[in-house]
Design a protein around this motif. Structure first.
Motif, PDB file in Angstrom:
ATOM      1  N   PHE A   1       0.829  -1.206   0.000  1.00  0.00           N
ATOM      2  CA  PHE A   1       0.000   0.000   0.000  1.00  0.00           C
ATOM      3  C   PHE A   1       0.861   1.252   0.000  1.00  0.00           C
ATOM      4  N   PHE A   2       2.004   1.164   0.640  1.00  0.00           N
ATOM      5  CA  PHE A   2       2.935   2.295   0.797  1.00  0.00           C
ATOM      6  C   PHE A   2       4.294   1.815   0.295  1.00  0.00           C
ATOM      7  N   GLY A   3       4.738   2.368  -0.834  1.00  0.00           N
ATOM      8  CA  GLY A   3       5.954   1.852  -1.451  1.00  0.00           C
ATOM      9  C   GLY A   3       7.175   2.732  -1.326  1.00  0.00           C
ATOM     10  N   ASN A   4       7.146   3.723  -0.459  1.00  0.00           N
ATOM     11  CA  ASN A   4       8.245   4.683  -0.360  1.00  0.00           C
ATOM     12  C   ASN A   4       9.379   4.145   0.519  1.00  0.00           C
ATOM     13  N   PHE A   5       9.934   2.997   0.094  1.00  0.00           N
ATOM     14  CA  PHE A   5      11.029   2.357   0.818  1.00  0.00           C
ATOM     15  C   PHE A   5      12.169   2.094  -0.167  1.00  0.00           C
ATOM     16  N   PRO A   6      13.281   2.824  -0.117  1.00  0.00           N
ATOM     17  CA  PRO A   6      14.387   2.547  -1.028  1.00  0.00           C
ATOM     18  C   PRO A   6      14.879   1.111  -0.893  1.00  0.00           C
ATOM     19  N   GLY A   7      15.003   0.436  -2.023  1.00  0.00           N
ATOM     20  CA  GLY A   7      15.497  -0.938  -2.007  1.00  0.00           C
ATOM     21  C   GLY A   7      14.423  -2.004  -1.917  1.00  0.00           C
ATOM     22  N   TRP A   8      13.184  -1.592  -1.776  1.00  0.00           N
ATOM     23  CA  TRP A   8      12.099  -2.564  -1.632  1.00  0.00           C
ATOM     24  C   TRP A   8      11.117  -2.516  -2.803  1.00  0.00           C
ATOM     25  N   GLY A   9      11.542  -1.926  -3.923  1.00  0.00           N
ATOM     26  CA  GLY A   9      10.624  -1.703  -5.028  1.00  0.00           C
ATOM     27  C   GLY A   9      10.020  -2.973  -5.600  1.00  0.00           C
ATOM     28  N   ILE A  10      10.826  -3.989  -5.834  1.00  0.00           N
ATOM     29  CA  ILE A  10      10.297  -5.232  -6.418  1.00  0.00           C
ATOM     30  C   ILE A  10       9.399  -5.949  -5.425  1.00  0.00           C
ATOM     31  N   TYR A  11       9.823  -6.041  -4.178  1.00  0.00           N
ATOM     32  CA  TYR A  11       8.973  -6.670  -3.164  1.00  0.00           C
ATOM     33  C   TYR A  11       7.650  -5.922  -3.048  1.00  0.00           C
ATOM     34  N   CYS A  12       7.717  -4.590  -2.984  1.00  0.00           N
ATOM     35  CA  CYS A  12       6.481  -3.809  -2.909  1.00  0.00           C
ATOM     36  C   CYS A  12       5.619  -4.043  -4.144  1.00  0.00           C
ATOM     37  N   ALA A  13       6.250  -4.161  -5.311  1.00  0.00           N
ATOM     38  CA  ALA A  13       5.491  -4.407  -6.534  1.00  0.00           C
ATOM     39  C   ALA A  13       4.717  -5.720  -6.439  1.00  0.00           C
ATOM     40  N   THR A  14       5.334  -6.746  -5.873  1.00  0.00           N
ATOM     41  CA  THR A  14       4.614  -8.020  -5.719  1.00  0.00           C
ATOM     42  C   THR A  14       3.429  -7.852  -4.784  1.00  0.00           C
ATOM     43  N   LYS A  15       3.597  -7.076  -3.745  1.00  0.00           N
ATOM     44  CA  LYS A  15       2.522  -6.913  -2.771  1.00  0.00           C
ATOM     45  C   LYS A  15       1.442  -5.953  -3.266  1.00  0.00           C
ATOM     46  N   PHE A  16       1.819  -4.959  -4.068  1.00  0.00           N
ATOM     47  CA  PHE A  16       0.810  -4.132  -4.730  1.00  0.00           C
ATOM     48  C   PHE A  16      -0.031  -5.005  -5.649  1.00  0.00           C
TER      49      PHE A  16
ATOM     50  N   MET B   1      -2.369  -6.542   5.633  1.00  0.00           N
ATOM     51  CA  MET B   1      -1.195  -5.706   5.395  1.00  0.00           C
ATOM     52  C   MET B   1      -0.449  -5.436   6.699  1.00  0.00           C
ATOM     53  N   PRO B   2       0.420  -6.353   7.101  1.00  0.00           N
ATOM     54  CA  PRO B   2       1.161  -6.143   8.343  1.00  0.00           C
ATOM     55  C   PRO B   2       2.251  -5.100   8.191  1.00  0.00           C
ATOM     56  N   GLY B   3       2.539  -4.452   9.311  1.00  0.00           N
ATOM     57  CA  GLY B   3       3.731  -3.629   9.393  1.00  0.00           C
ATOM     58  C   GLY B   3       4.890  -4.516   9.826  1.00  0.00           C
ATOM     59  N   TYR B   4       5.732  -4.007  10.708  1.00  0.00           N
ATOM     60  CA  TYR B   4       6.885  -4.784  11.175  1.00  0.00           C
ATOM     61  C   TYR B   4       6.476  -5.688  12.335  1.00  0.00           C
ATOM     62  N   PHE B   5       6.495  -6.997  12.095  1.00  0.00           N
ATOM     63  CA  PHE B   5       6.222  -7.973  13.145  1.00  0.00           C
ATOM     64  C   PHE B   5       7.478  -8.800  13.408  1.00  0.00           C
ATOM     65  N   ARG B   6       7.647  -9.226  14.630  1.00  0.00           N
ATOM     66  CA  ARG B   6       8.889  -9.872  15.051  1.00  0.00           C
ATOM     67  C   ARG B   6       8.917 -11.345  14.630  1.00  0.00           C
TER      68      ARG B   6
ATOM     69  N   TYR C   1      -9.850  -4.828   3.702  1.00  0.00           N
ATOM     70  CA  TYR C   1      -8.515  -4.320   3.994  1.00  0.00           C
ATOM     71  C   TYR C   1      -8.253  -4.439   5.490  1.00  0.00           C
ATOM     72  N   LEU C   2      -7.202  -5.146   5.849  1.00  0.00           N
ATOM     73  CA  LEU C   2      -6.822  -5.242   7.261  1.00  0.00           C
ATOM     74  C   LEU C   2      -5.377  -4.786   7.414  1.00  0.00           C
ATOM     75  N   PHE C   3      -5.194  -3.569   7.942  1.00  0.00           N
ATOM     76  CA  PHE C   3      -3.863  -3.091   8.287  1.00  0.00           C
ATOM     77  C   PHE C   3      -3.536  -3.620   9.676  1.00  0.00           C
ATOM     78  N   LEU C   4      -2.358  -4.233   9.813  1.00  0.00           N
ATOM     79  CA  LEU C   4      -1.968  -4.851  11.078  1.00  0.00           C
ATOM     80  C   LEU C   4      -0.794  -4.108  11.697  1.00  0.00           C
TER      81      LEU C   4
ATOM     82  N   GLN D   1      -0.097   4.034  10.651  1.00  0.00           N
ATOM     83  CA  GLN D   1       0.547   5.335  10.463  1.00  0.00           C
ATOM     84  C   GLN D   1       0.988   5.536   9.018  1.00  0.00           C
ATOM     85  N   LEU D   2       1.586   4.504   8.416  1.00  0.00           N
ATOM     86  CA  LEU D   2       2.040   4.611   7.039  1.00  0.00           C
ATOM     87  C   LEU D   2       0.867   4.691   6.074  1.00  0.00           C
TER      88      LEU D   2
END
Length: 284
Positions: free
Chosen positions: A141-156, A180-185, A245-248, A254-255
């Motif tokens: 949903f939020f792709g503004n992460f340098p270096g994560w473009g291809i991964y984000c593309a798969t998730k988009f 759509m999880p954020g950072y989980f451990r 849509y489930l943001f986790l 926030q993002l």
């Protein structure tokens, strides 16, 4: 009291998939779980054969997926909940990653998920019920992460196909949720789950810095508790109207809010010009 259900989970030998499978079995549900390696799966989940079906599956092989789905139906009689959890992170700038590296990430994260949907859908349609959770990412949903473009593309891609799939299956009583999880451990940022580019370009310093931050600062310190996340998914499987849509996680919220604000700002700035692009109405 919740009704015992049959769950079909991909990528169940580690991370969210493993925790979900264990919680479900402890609660008395039936679980068909897939992994690329059967031994690792059975070691991770030493459960009763009456309620647990471990399946070695290559998600990129449609025949392998079809066999797994049929084995689940033959063993448990039905599938009630599908969790497309399998996937991995591909790090690297757009320029750095080769065609092969890029396609491999899409093969698992997108086309593997599609193989599952293609083969569970006839069963869900026939029984006129079911729940599908497609595990995406806030990076879908939020792709503004340098270096994560291809991964984000798969998730988009997962987000888009989930929206269409939900519309297609609604008339058959099947509920669909993009998670759509954020950072989980979990071990997502460890070597076994995160691929780095075969060739790096020194000019992309922000990409190198991002990788260092994720591996040395974020990994092991993620704010999200995966046990709480999967408990929510289990509870949601009982909800009469689960969300599309489930943001986790607080960070995901926030993002998402940041992205929505940015989109609204750009829409408002250019609205008058952008909406004046239709053919002019003919004078009567």
């Amino acid at each position: 009291m919740t009704t015992s259900k049959t769950w079909f989970i991909t990528g169940a030998s580690q991370g969210l998939g493993l925790i979900l499978a264990n919680q479900l079995l402890a609660a008395g549900h039936r679980v068909a779980a897939t992994s690329r390696h059967l031994t690792g799966l059975t070691q991770a989940i030493p459960a009763d054969a009456a309620t647990f079906l471990p399946l070695q599956v290559d998600l990129t092989d449609e025949a392998s997926v079809a066999q797994a789905v049929q084995a689940t139906i033959s063993t448990f009689g039905r599938i009630d909940v599908v969790v497309n959890n399998a996937g991995y992170g591909q790090f690297g700038s757009i320029e750095e990653l080769s065609d092969q590296e890029t396609r491999q990430n899409f093969d698992i994260n997108v086309f593997g998920l599609l193989n599952v949907l293609r083969h569970v859908s006839p069963h869900l349609r026939a029984q006129q019920s079911g729940q599908v959770f497609n595990i995406s990412s806030i990076g879908g949903f939020f792709g503004n992460f340098p270096g994560w473009g291809i991964y984000c593309a798969t998730k988009f891609a997962v987000e888009g196909l989930t929206e269409a799939y939900a519309a297609e299956m609604a008339g058959f009583g099947v509920k669909v949720t993009a998670v759509m999880p954020g950072y989980f451990r979990t071990n997502f940022l460890s070597a076994g789950s995160l691929a780095t580019p075969h060739t790096s370009i020194a000019a992309y310093q922000d990409v190198r810095d991002s990788l260092t931050t994720h591996q040395e600062q974020i990994n092991g310190q993620q704010p999200g508790d995966p046990a709480k996340a999967v408990a929510l998914l289990i509870a949601m499987s009982e909800a009469p109207q689960p969300p599309l849509y489930l943001f986790l996680g607080a960070d995901a919220y926030q993002l998402a809010a940041q992205k929505i604000t940015a989109v609204q700002r750009d829409m408002q700035q250019w609205q008058s010009q952008a909406t004046a692009t239709d053919f002019a109405a003919e004078a009567i």
